[in-house]
Design an enzyme around this catalytic site. Sequence first.
Site, short mmCIF file in Angstrom:
data_model
loop_
_atom_site.label_atom_id
_atom_site.label_comp_id
_atom_site.label_asym_id
_atom_site.label_seq_id
_atom_site.Cartn_x
_atom_site.Cartn_y
_atom_site.Cartn_z
CB SER A 15 39.98 79.93 23.60
OG SER A 15 40.33 80.65 24.76
CG HIS A 42 43.80 79.40 24.34
ND1 HIS A 42 43.43 80.68 23.99
CD2 HIS A 42 44.46 78.92 23.26
CE1 HIS A 42 43.82 80.95 22.78
NE2 HIS A 42 44.46 79.88 22.30
CG ASP A 134 45.77 80.83 18.90
OD1 ASP A 134 46.50 80.82 17.89
OD2 ASP A 134 45.95 80.11 19.88
#
Length: 843
Positions: A15, A42, A134
Amino acid sequence: MPSPLNFPVVGIGCSAGGLDALERFLRPLPAQSGLAFVVIQHLDPSHASLLPELLARFSPLPVVEAADGLALQADHLYVIPPNQDLSLQQGRLQLSPPQLLGGLRLPVDFFLRSLAEDSGEQAIGLILSGMGSDGLLGLRSIKEAGGLTLAQEPASAQSPSMPQSAIDAGLVDIIAAAEDLAARLIDSISYPHQPMQQPTSDEPEVMTQILRLLRGHSGNDFSQYKRNSLQRRIERRMAVHQLDRIDAYLRLLQANPQELELLFKELLIGVTRFFRDPEVWPILAQQALPQLLAAYPEGADLRAWVPACSTGEEAYSLAILFQECLQQLQPEGRFRLQIYATDLDPEAIERARRGVYAQNIAADVSAERLARWFVAEEDGGYRIRKEIREMLVFAVQNIISDPPFGKLDLLSCRNLLIYFDTPLQHRLLPLFYYALKPGGLLLLGNAEAVGQHSNLFSPLPNPAGHRARLYQRANQTLSLNELPLPQLPAHPSGVSPPAPGPAHEDLGQLTDQLIQQQFAPAAVLVNAEGDILYISGRTGKYLEPAAGHTNVNIHAMAREGLREALVGLIARALAESRPIELRGLRVGGNGDGDTQLVNLSALALRQPKALSGRVLLVFKDVAKVRRRRAGKQVSAETHSALEQELAQAREALQIAQEEMQTTVEELKSSNEELQSTNEELQSANEELTTSREEMQSLNEELQTVNAELQARVEDLTGVRNDMTNLLNSTEIATVFLDSQMQLRRYTPHATQLFKLIPSDIGRPLSDLNSDLNYVQLRDDALEVLRSLVFQEKILATHDSRWYRVRIMPYRTQDNLIDGVVITFIDITAIKQLEARLRAHEPD
């Protein structure tokens, strides 16, 4: 159906800060590793992604943006497109609309779970820099499937949250800086397994020594685990250390206790999640739990046991399901479920007791359940609500050697027996039978069964299409010889345990103790709260242990009749300097209805200093008064004792009422304040949670956009450097004017014609001094700007230099006119040559 792929697949999750980590990971990666890589980052869903283009600059592998139905190829790098979820099915990438789970997108978890299911032991999960957690559940699934897990060292990550959460959960096999992960990964997958697959003659002895080391380190015996499972997990640890022989790994274990702990964790597996195997829980809710409740129409306290609970997700799932079942069925009786959850791993049990989980449990827990049974934490996680937490008792236990819990209504042992060899399974199933009540329920994993013990358990029917292994305890006689009772360590043959020798005690001390026990009155020393600090003599006639948890407070242990007299007595004794004596107290006996008259003295101690603030309570028996012949009245002494007892009871009641009234008023006031504060905090917490989630999402998007913009800035810087060097190399003086005829930019050679300095940018052309004999320069520039037709002239300077002046419109990339460009080419040499040629021409 197994995956058609014959090569490992690496799922990379990242991310914020992921672009830098990806570059450091990909640059040292060989072009032919035999692996396929899938990058899940992301991304901003509302913008086209430049990630494939950026990765192609430093990736040694071909970079492909994922497309629906695209078959994976080895030695290729695939990148998730924006505003899509990516999964892997039968070796092909599948795109789907993004899913919001609890208000969060978890694309890394989504892909890694599908990777674990599709590739099994060939699945590899890698977590790089990023915010949030995540990827945590995805790595857990890969560990469960027997795959390999890696994470970037948090200290080297720009945003360490994602790798740190995976490391804290104990799910990572290899931890290294991003630039070192490629080499560690290649070494692990290229590790030769021949020594384990083709055992040498001394391998069984080496395995025995490894198991002995584990037993000495952890106190747990793994010799009855399936040998293939043990070998696979030992091989994984050998691969991490690039060891090709098991005897070398044994030497590492002997020299490194930390590796012993890591191997112990590896063997524990520890894979769990909320409502794992979704098809099982509806059967429990619709069949098993209603059946248990129906067996007790008037209500009951039910007991359940969840062995091998790991970090507690399955045990909490059972508690939540039970509460939902009660709300749905609304039975008339009162029901309570006590769940005992146990595991070998003390760290896992401690995390289960805390009841705090990462925010990505939203992938397994519905939004309704999150709102009803969890409390959002400030750091983004979720905490189990108190009403659910109080239903569970967590403990460290070895199911093989420790005694089981008994009188159970439900025993949930899922996906544990598959790791044990057959003899151990045959030992544990009778143990489960013994632990359950008649009619109790046993829940096993989908790949487990009772086997030859079908006489002990009868299967319950499953709805069509379901595979839940749910059994009911049969009514059979089970011998204690069939139970796996723990074996106590025996002393070596011929050696008896040492007997304690007689202690030498002083004769005077023994005499004092005898006098104190036989002749001195019973007494206790208490503090201001009534906690007993010391007991002298036999106090059994006056005190008895309270039922339930151990409580050594005098108010809890006092027998009937004495308890009421003690109310306020200790406080009075501390407030007064003289002893307080209560006479003729009727103290209840041992349940036979008889009472004993007792005189109670209370003395607050001032000296010695060590006893200051303590109260000494002394009990003295009073001889019972014999009744006179029938018809005679009670003696005056008995009458006085009764009056004293009544007065004491009234005084105690009055004190209790005053204290209760004061307490009630304080509690009311505190409760009102707490309610008001709680409402304010809850409102503020909800606002902060919403703001934090929005800010986190926005920050991740900004990080991605910033990385792309940074790449563009680098491109533009390079282009500008190229253009600057090009213009300088041509030695052409160039002046850029905007539509207002103001100086926008100039090249260094322009200073030979105009007296220019950097601060002149933005000044009108007419304000600038020039060596050219060209007074109509501004008018010509305006004409070109109007007509869009370029002009070219040859002009001289005051010092006899000649220039070819060309004026052209300035066009933007969007084909808009935004000023003019004036170039000055020095043709002095050409003019001089022409002059010489004319001079040599014949007249």
